[in-house]
Design a protein around this motif. Sequence first.
Motif, PDB file in Angstrom:
ATOM      1  N   ILE A   1      -6.730   6.150   5.822  1.00 39.28           N
ATOM      2  CA  ILE A   1      -5.794   5.511   4.892  1.00 39.28           C
ATOM      3  C   ILE A   1      -6.003   4.006   5.030  1.00 39.28           C
ATOM      4  O   ILE A   1      -6.180   3.494   6.123  1.00 39.28           O
ATOM      5  CB  ILE A   1      -4.331   5.872   5.245  1.00 39.28           C
ATOM      6  CG1 ILE A   1      -4.113   7.388   5.218  1.00 39.28           C
ATOM      7  CG2 ILE A   1      -3.352   5.165   4.314  1.00 39.28           C
ATOM      8  CD1 ILE A   1      -4.217   8.042   3.882  1.00 39.28           C
TER       9      ILE A   1
ATOM     10  N   ILE B   1       0.847  -1.189   0.000  1.00 40.33           N
ATOM     11  CA  ILE B   1       0.000   0.000   0.000  1.00 40.33           C
ATOM     12  C   ILE B   1       0.885   1.241   0.000  1.00 40.33           C
ATOM     13  O   ILE B   1       1.742   1.407   0.866  1.00 40.33           O
ATOM     14  CB  ILE B   1      -0.941   0.005   1.217  1.00 40.33           C
ATOM     15  CG1 ILE B   1      -1.910  -1.178   1.138  1.00 40.33           C
ATOM     16  CG2 ILE B   1      -1.718   1.316   1.295  1.00 40.33           C
ATOM     17  CD1 ILE B   1      -2.644  -1.473   2.417  1.00 40.33           C
ATOM     18  N   THR B   2       0.682   2.084  -1.007  1.00 44.44           N
ATOM     19  CA  THR B   2       1.375   3.371  -1.042  1.00 44.44           C
ATOM     20  C   THR B   2       0.494   4.361  -0.281  1.00 44.44           C
ATOM     21  O   THR B   2      -0.476   4.875  -0.827  1.00 44.44           O
ATOM     22  CB  THR B   2       1.585   3.827  -2.493  1.00 44.44           C
ATOM     23  OG1 THR B   2       2.074   2.727  -3.235  1.00 44.44           O
ATOM     24  CG2 THR B   2       2.563   4.979  -2.574  1.00 44.44           C
ATOM     25  N   GLN B   3       0.814   4.584   0.960  1.00 46.76           N
ATOM     26  CA  GLN B   3      -0.077   5.381   1.805  1.00 46.76           C
ATOM     27  C   GLN B   3      -0.238   6.806   1.298  1.00 46.76           C
ATOM     28  O   GLN B   3      -1.302   7.404   1.427  1.00 46.76           O
ATOM     29  CB  GLN B   3       0.459   5.380   3.235  1.00 46.76           C
ATOM     30  CG  GLN B   3       0.455   3.992   3.837  1.00 46.76           C
ATOM     31  CD  GLN B   3       0.583   4.023   5.338  1.00 46.76           C
ATOM     32  OE1 GLN B   3       1.154   4.941   5.903  1.00 46.76           O
ATOM     33  NE2 GLN B   3       0.051   3.006   5.983  1.00 46.76           N
TER      34      GLN B   3
ATOM     35  N   ASP C   1      -7.760   3.304   8.463  1.00 49.26           N
ATOM     36  CA  ASP C   1      -7.294   3.637   9.814  1.00 49.26           C
ATOM     37  C   ASP C   1      -7.832   5.017  10.228  1.00 49.26           C
ATOM     38  O   ASP C   1      -8.669   5.594   9.531  1.00 49.26           O
ATOM     39  CB  ASP C   1      -5.767   3.544   9.899  1.00 49.26           C
ATOM     40  CG  ASP C   1      -5.073   4.569   9.021  1.00 49.26           C
ATOM     41  OD1 ASP C   1      -5.773   5.450   8.476  1.00 49.26           O
ATOM     42  OD2 ASP C   1      -3.846   4.489   8.880  1.00 49.26           O
TER      43      ASP C   1
ATOM     44  N   CYS D   1      -3.109   7.058  -1.232  1.00 44.94           N
ATOM     45  CA  CYS D   1      -4.463   6.657  -0.840  1.00 44.94           C
ATOM     46  C   CYS D   1      -5.266   7.871  -0.403  1.00 44.94           C
ATOM     47  O   CYS D   1      -4.778   8.703   0.352  1.00 44.94           O
ATOM     48  CB  CYS D   1      -4.398   5.637   0.285  1.00 44.94           C
ATOM     49  SG  CYS D   1      -6.016   5.188   0.917  1.00 44.94           S
TER      50      CYS D   1
ATOM     51  N   GLN E   1      -5.464   0.086   5.296  1.00 47.15           N
ATOM     52  CA  GLN E   1      -4.442  -0.785   5.876  1.00 47.15           C
ATOM     53  C   GLN E   1      -4.930  -2.223   5.832  1.00 47.15           C
ATOM     54  O   GLN E   1      -6.138  -2.483   5.861  1.00 47.15           O
ATOM     55  CB  GLN E   1      -4.125  -0.362   7.307  1.00 47.15           C
ATOM     56  CG  GLN E   1      -5.334  -0.403   8.231  1.00 47.15           C
ATOM     57  CD  GLN E   1      -4.977  -0.117   9.675  1.00 47.15           C
ATOM     58  OE1 GLN E   1      -3.854   0.241   9.972  1.00 47.15           O
ATOM     59  NE2 GLN E   1      -5.942  -0.280  10.561  1.00 47.15           N
TER      60      GLN E   1
END
Lengths: 290, 294
Positions: free
Chosen positions: B265, B238-240, B261, B243, B267
């Motif tokens: 974002i 995951i490319t936070q 979260d 997102c 998770q």
Amino acid sequence: MVETGKTTQEFEIRDYLRTELMPHFMCPGCGHGIALRALLWAIHDLGIAKDNLAVVSGIGCSGRTAAYIDANTIHTTHGRPLSFATGLKLARPDLHVVVITGDGDSLAIGGNHLIHACRRNLDITCVLLNNEVYGMTGGQVSPTTSAGRYTTTTPAGNHEPVFDACELATAAGASFVGREITMHVTALRDLFVQGLKHSGFSFIEVISDCTEIYGRKNELGNSPEMVMSHKADIRPESYGNVVDEPFRPTDLNVGVLSQTDRPEYYTAYRQHFGKQVEGNDDPKKGGAVT
Amino acid sequence: MTRQGVIAPVEMANTAPTNVLVVGVGGQGVIMISKAVARLCQENGLEVKQSEVHGMAKRGGSVFSHIRFGQEVKSPLIPQGEADILLAMEWAEGLRWLPYLNPERGIFIADTQRIVPPFSCRDRNRGAESGYINTSVQELVEKVPNAFAMDATSVATELGNARAANTVLLGALSTALEFSQEEWHRVIAEAVPPKTVGVNKEAFVKGRHWVESGETATDFSSDNVISLKEPRESRLEITQAWCKGCDICVKMCPERCLQLDQHQIVQLIDEKRCTGCRLCEWLCPDFAISVEAK
């Protein structure tokens, strides 16, 4: 049609994105991102080199998507990407020219350019990202806004009849017309593959969604609900492709809607002006740079 | 294949009707078989009642057909434990209908072919156990006195048309009823598509001979059962920063292993549940998820 090489490498979208510009400017849950993935996936599957790909886009949320593609891209004036693309394809027939346009861009402001591009049947792939609204400018009514839907310019609900873009393109003479929803990512990719392979004008309408401006105003739910909702709009296969009521949101035909074998514009042009063009690379005298 | 002696014909002279239950999976020809049997009995002056369920079964679903014939038949349905012959074209279907077979003199004829439906395994993880019934032919033979299990599909495939498996089984069934082979051939020719009359006749003879000759054969193998032995590991990246918390992946994930979260974002909450189906990757408008399936 330019030769393409098959690729066995797995698709990795980052190879086709200008990652320095990411994250893109589009709102959370915008369907355009999904459509962009499917398009890049199709380009990858066909093995089209990025240097041989030219993406032309107009103005609007749809127009902005081209900026994120790591290929030759032009961001043109409102409604005119097809005109730019026509010139580009005639000057550089070796390129795969893809036009990304929106419902406001190509059906309202560029309506004239769309029908004439369809009529000429030049080998361009036109992707229309239809989200039923002018999203970037604040949510004005567009030619595809469904009946009764609220926008900033239709506070009492839209009463105007809508355009069926695919019917319009078919009638205007596009030789490949297809439609798909964003939820069907792999089907959309396959449709793009067919459209890119097709020699002639291929018109593909993608039913996308605008969650922030259109969805919120019309209480169509959050992004997941909006993406899924189009599945319910699809006309059952058993109904066939007969369009008796060309109004959304129900009875949406998806897949390849029409495919005809009309002469491609550039080929016909070369045949027609063959003698003049032969050995003549001066565009002012009817020649073309090949 | 396994067998226990030659089939003793069912006595049709009794006043009570003879009950034949044909079961299988949609598309196998259950209805065709029962039509052929019913027609033959009717032409021999018997009263026949046939009833079937096929509409909701679709291709791949459960199909059954009750055939009752005799001097007088009142109800079209066979009561539990009173079927004289149970003809099953699919292994699990045969076992499903066993309670209908007469426990003392009932004849069980089954194809050992297993058609494993996708929903027999609801656990989508690699290496998950199939829910398909694991009763073997030997176990069944111990339970049912007159059991005949043959690999009819392979027999039919050797003849050139796997769809004639039902006629192979009909051939086996024909030995239990007192009609001549010529009569059977005639009704089969009327029941099947004209182009396949030849192969169906051959299939019928093969099935009949298999019962009469008493040749020994092997138990069915588990080759055609799909087993996912090696668990597949998938890695979700995951490319936070990309997102935007649109919730699409969270709602679309069939295993419900993604969550937003407190910063909205996405998770991964349970790595083990992820099957690597890639729906989240494909539907992410922000290209924030990439799944690497090994």
